[in-house]
Design a protein around this motif. Structure first.
Motif, PDB file in Angstrom:
ATOM      1  N   ILE A 180       1.101  -1.090   0.009  1.00 59.11           N
ATOM      2  CA  ILE A 180       0.270   0.379  -0.133  1.00 59.11           C
ATOM      3  C   ILE A 180       0.653   0.929  -0.061  1.00 59.11           C
ATOM      4  CG2 ILE A 180      -2.208  -1.238   1.082  1.00 59.11           C
ATOM      5  CD1 ILE A 180      -1.162   0.039   3.733  1.00 59.11           C
ATOM      6  N   ARG A 181       0.382   2.065  -0.195  1.00 55.49           N
ATOM      7  CA  ARG A 181       1.233   3.426  -0.354  1.00 55.49           C
ATOM      8  C   ARG A 181      -0.419   4.503  -0.169  1.00 55.49           C
ATOM      9  NH1 ARG A 181      -0.584   6.202  -4.786  1.00 55.49           N
ATOM     10  NH2 ARG A 181      -0.645   5.029  -6.887  1.00 55.49           N
ATOM     11  N   HIS A 182       0.320   5.948   0.186  1.00 56.40           N
ATOM     12  CA  HIS A 182      -0.449   6.959  -0.162  1.00 56.40           C
ATOM     13  C   HIS A 182      -0.754   7.289  -1.223  1.00 56.40           C
ATOM     14  CE1 HIS A 182      -0.166   8.602   4.536  1.00 56.40           C
ATOM     15  NE2 HIS A 182       1.492   8.044   3.921  1.00 56.40           N
TER      16      HIS A 182
ATOM     17  N   ALA B  66      -7.487  13.703  -2.570  1.00 57.73           N
ATOM     18  CA  ALA B  66      -6.593  13.367  -3.195  1.00 57.73           C
ATOM     19  C   ALA B  66      -5.722  14.611  -2.984  1.00 57.73           C
ATOM     20  CB  ALA B  66      -6.397  12.444  -4.627  1.00 57.73           C
ATOM     21  N   LEU B  67      -6.723  15.194  -3.636  1.00 57.31           N
ATOM     22  CA  LEU B  67      -6.072  17.153  -3.454  1.00 57.31           C
ATOM     23  C   LEU B  67      -5.211  17.954  -2.405  1.00 57.31           C
ATOM     24  CD1 LEU B  67      -8.219  17.873  -6.067  1.00 57.31           C
ATOM     25  CD2 LEU B  67      -6.267  16.861  -6.609  1.00 57.31           C
ATOM     26  N   SER B  68      -5.890  17.541  -0.974  1.00 56.78           N
ATOM     27  CA  SER B  68      -5.464  17.601   0.623  1.00 56.78           C
ATOM     28  C   SER B  68      -4.432  17.436   1.074  1.00 56.78           C
ATOM     29  CB  SER B  68      -6.897  18.339   0.909  1.00 56.78           C
ATOM     30  OG  SER B  68      -6.450  18.314   2.134  1.00 56.78           O
TER      31      SER B  68
ATOM     32  N   ALA C   5      -5.286  15.440   4.122  1.00 55.33           N
ATOM     33  CA  ALA C   5      -5.795  14.502   4.043  1.00 55.33           C
ATOM     34  C   ALA C   5      -6.163  13.243   3.919  1.00 55.33           C
ATOM     35  CB  ALA C   5      -7.741  15.081   3.090  1.00 55.33           C
ATOM     36  N   TRP C   6      -5.131  12.909   2.689  1.00 54.06           N
ATOM     37  CA  TRP C   6      -4.423  12.187   1.999  1.00 54.06           C
ATOM     38  C   TRP C   6      -3.326  10.889   2.870  1.00 54.06           C
ATOM     39  CZ3 TRP C   6       0.704  12.246   1.714  1.00 54.06           C
ATOM     40  CH2 TRP C   6       1.410  13.647   0.454  1.00 54.06           C
ATOM     41  N   GLN C   7      -2.672  12.816   3.938  1.00 52.56           N
ATOM     42  CA  GLN C   7      -2.213  11.026   5.099  1.00 52.56           C
ATOM     43  C   GLN C   7      -2.495  10.380   5.362  1.00 52.56           C
ATOM     44  OE1 GLN C   7       0.816  13.387   6.751  1.00 52.56           O
ATOM     45  NE2 GLN C   7       1.024  15.732   5.671  1.00 52.56           N
ATOM     46  N   ASN C   8      -4.090  10.572   5.046  1.00 57.96           N
ATOM     47  CA  ASN C   8      -4.635   9.090   6.521  1.00 57.96           C
ATOM     48  C   ASN C   8      -5.695   8.362   5.315  1.00 57.96           C
ATOM     49  OD1 ASN C   8      -3.958  10.406   8.958  1.00 57.96           O
ATOM     50  ND2 ASN C   8      -5.812  10.809   9.035  1.00 57.96           N
ATOM     51  N   CYS C   9      -5.173   8.664   3.866  1.00 51.55           N
ATOM     52  CA  CYS C   9      -5.543   7.446   2.713  1.00 51.55           C
ATOM     53  C   CYS C   9      -4.682   6.839   2.091  1.00 51.55           C
ATOM     54  CB  CYS C   9      -6.761   8.405   2.347  1.00 51.55           C
ATOM     55  SG  CYS C   9      -7.851   7.527   1.338  1.00 51.55           S
TER      56      CYS C   9
ATOM     57  N   VAL D  87      -8.924   0.932  -1.871  1.00 54.98           N
ATOM     58  CA  VAL D  87      -8.729   2.175  -0.927  1.00 54.98           C
ATOM     59  C   VAL D  87      -8.893   1.984   0.682  1.00 54.98           C
ATOM     60  CG1 VAL D  87      -9.569   4.719  -1.210  1.00 54.98           C
ATOM     61  CG2 VAL D  87      -9.312   3.505  -2.836  1.00 54.98           C
ATOM     62  N   LEU D  88      -8.509   1.949   1.555  1.00 57.92           N
ATOM     63  CA  LEU D  88      -8.173   2.449   3.005  1.00 57.92           C
ATOM     64  C   LEU D  88      -8.402   3.751   3.307  1.00 57.92           C
ATOM     65  CD1 LEU D  88      -7.427  -0.951   4.946  1.00 57.92           C
ATOM     66  CD2 LEU D  88      -6.733   2.041   5.569  1.00 57.92           C
ATOM     67  N   ARG D  89      -8.557   4.261   4.340  1.00 58.34           N
ATOM     68  CA  ARG D  89      -9.181   5.131   5.384  1.00 58.34           C
ATOM     69  C   ARG D  89      -9.023   4.941   6.269  1.00 58.34           C
ATOM     70  NH1 ARG D  89     -12.813  10.946   5.097  1.00 58.34           N
ATOM     71  NH2 ARG D  89     -11.098  11.776   5.737  1.00 58.34           N
ATOM     72  N   ALA D  90      -7.723   5.022   7.446  1.00 57.66           N
ATOM     73  CA  ALA D  90      -7.253   5.361   8.631  1.00 57.66           C
ATOM     74  C   ALA D  90      -6.610   6.323   9.028  1.00 57.66           C
ATOM     75  CB  ALA D  90      -6.988   3.789   8.677  1.00 57.66           C
ATOM     76  N   GLY D  91      -6.599   6.208  10.445  1.00 58.32           N
ATOM     77  CA  GLY D  91      -6.148   7.165  11.396  1.00 58.32           C
ATOM     78  C   GLY D  91      -6.678   6.952  13.034  1.00 58.32           C
ATOM     79  N   PRO D  92      -6.639   8.469  14.038  1.00 54.50           N
ATOM     80  CA  PRO D  92      -6.575   7.749  14.967  1.00 54.50           C
ATOM     81  C   PRO D  92      -7.763   8.409  15.400  1.00 54.50           C
ATOM     82  CG  PRO D  92      -5.035   9.568  14.490  1.00 54.50           C
ATOM     83  CD  PRO D  92      -4.808   9.552  13.278  1.00 54.50           C
TER      84      PRO D  92
END
Length: 312
Positions: A2-4, A48-50, A53-57, A69-74
């Protein structure tokens, strides 16, 4: 691997949306709003343009084609992460296991000690999550009613039957104590046993949620209510102490108050049968069931052992 998500992935997101199914996971708020839906292309194109935001995707992409596609974070603190959204290409459902395993690398690198995930009960991803090291904490049922005002009327509770106040930062210790007294030990062991663990892993009902507490004559906190409303639904979350059990109808009334002409929804863990029974009697119906799961990333040392060590 996976990658950002990158800004250059925007065209690929459109193609992915045409070949993907329903989401595989959701947050508490997502569950109360109806559960996982189809892939929201516009939302992810914006992500994708933010840069923030994309640091958690993350995406699983091969030869320029996005397969997952996976979205995760604290959740509420860096020690506890959550897989909020997971979408897969219809022909690549086996990637769920890889994505749920690989997200542990960035989570651990960011200081997370555990990762939570909520999956629909009896879904194929539940088995993948178990293989990836996630264990069920509890099963929860989402209860829903078409009109909050109707449910409130059926309760027959007069307005302001109990006195609540806004939650304050100084309430954290008392709320953690109530959590320990009302939550089964097996749940606490899996989700974290310190106040820091509890705070980091607590779920919120969105940024606009309000939180209220009930004070007992003893000085302890007897209940905690979270509320959040959209144009169509009043969402609430409720926890109460044993000594406040008689106030349960009034607490539900307080959670529903002000929700005129909207639906209402809440999620009830399987260890809260009294709330489930009360909701059923005032017109709520079961909408969906979820497995709330967790994967530990750090092992707590519970006992010290003496050992010899060579000193050079």
């Amino acid at each position: 691997m996976i990658r950002h998500l990158h800004p250059t992935d925007s065209p690929g997101l459109l193609q992915f949306s045409q070949s993907s199914g329903q989401g595989e996971t959701c947050t508490l708020t997502g569950a109360l709003r109806g559960g996982p839906g189809g892939f929201p292309t516009v939302k992810y194109a914006s992500i994708a343009l933010s840069p923030r935001a994309w640091q958690n995707c993350w995406v699983e992409a091969r030869r320029g084609r996005i397969d997952g596609v996976l979205r995760a974070g604290p959740r509420s603190g860096p020690q506890a992460w959550e897989v909020g959204e997971l979408y897969l290409r219809n022909s690549k459902t086996e990637l769920a296991l890889d994505l749920l395993e690989q997200i542990a690398i960035p989570a651990g690198g960011a200081g997370a000690q555990r990762i939570f995930v909520r999956v629909p009960a009896n879904s194929a991803v539940y088995d993948d999550a178990r293989k990836a090291g996630y264990a069920t904490i509890y099963r929860e049922t989402v209860y829903h009613c078409d009109a909050a005002s109707t449910a409130l009327t059926r309760l027959g509770i007069p307005d302001h039957s109990i006195q609540l106040r806004p939650r304050a930062k100084t309430d954290d210790v008392a709320l953690f104590r109530m959590h320990n007294l009302t939550t089964p030990v097996v749940v606490r062991m899996k989700s974290g046993q310190t106040s820091q663990d509890w705070l980091a892993g607590s779920e919120r009902l969105g940024r606009k949620a309000t939180e209220w507490v009930l004070d007992l004559p003893t000085g302890e906190i007897g209940a905690h209510i979270q509320r959040n409303s959209t144009r169509s639904v009043r969402m609430f979350n409720l926890n109460w102490a044993t000594d406040a059990g008689a106030e349960l109808p009034g607490l539900v009334a307080a959670a529903l108050a002000g929700g005129k002409d909207v639906q209402a929804a809440t999620a009830v863990p399987d260890f809260r049968p009294a709330l489930a029974h009360l909701l059923a009697t005032i017109g709520f119906t079961e909408q969906a069931q979820y497995e709330v799961m967790v994967k530990p990333l750090a092992q707590t040392v519970t006992e010290a052992h003496r050992a010899f060590a060579a000193i050079s």
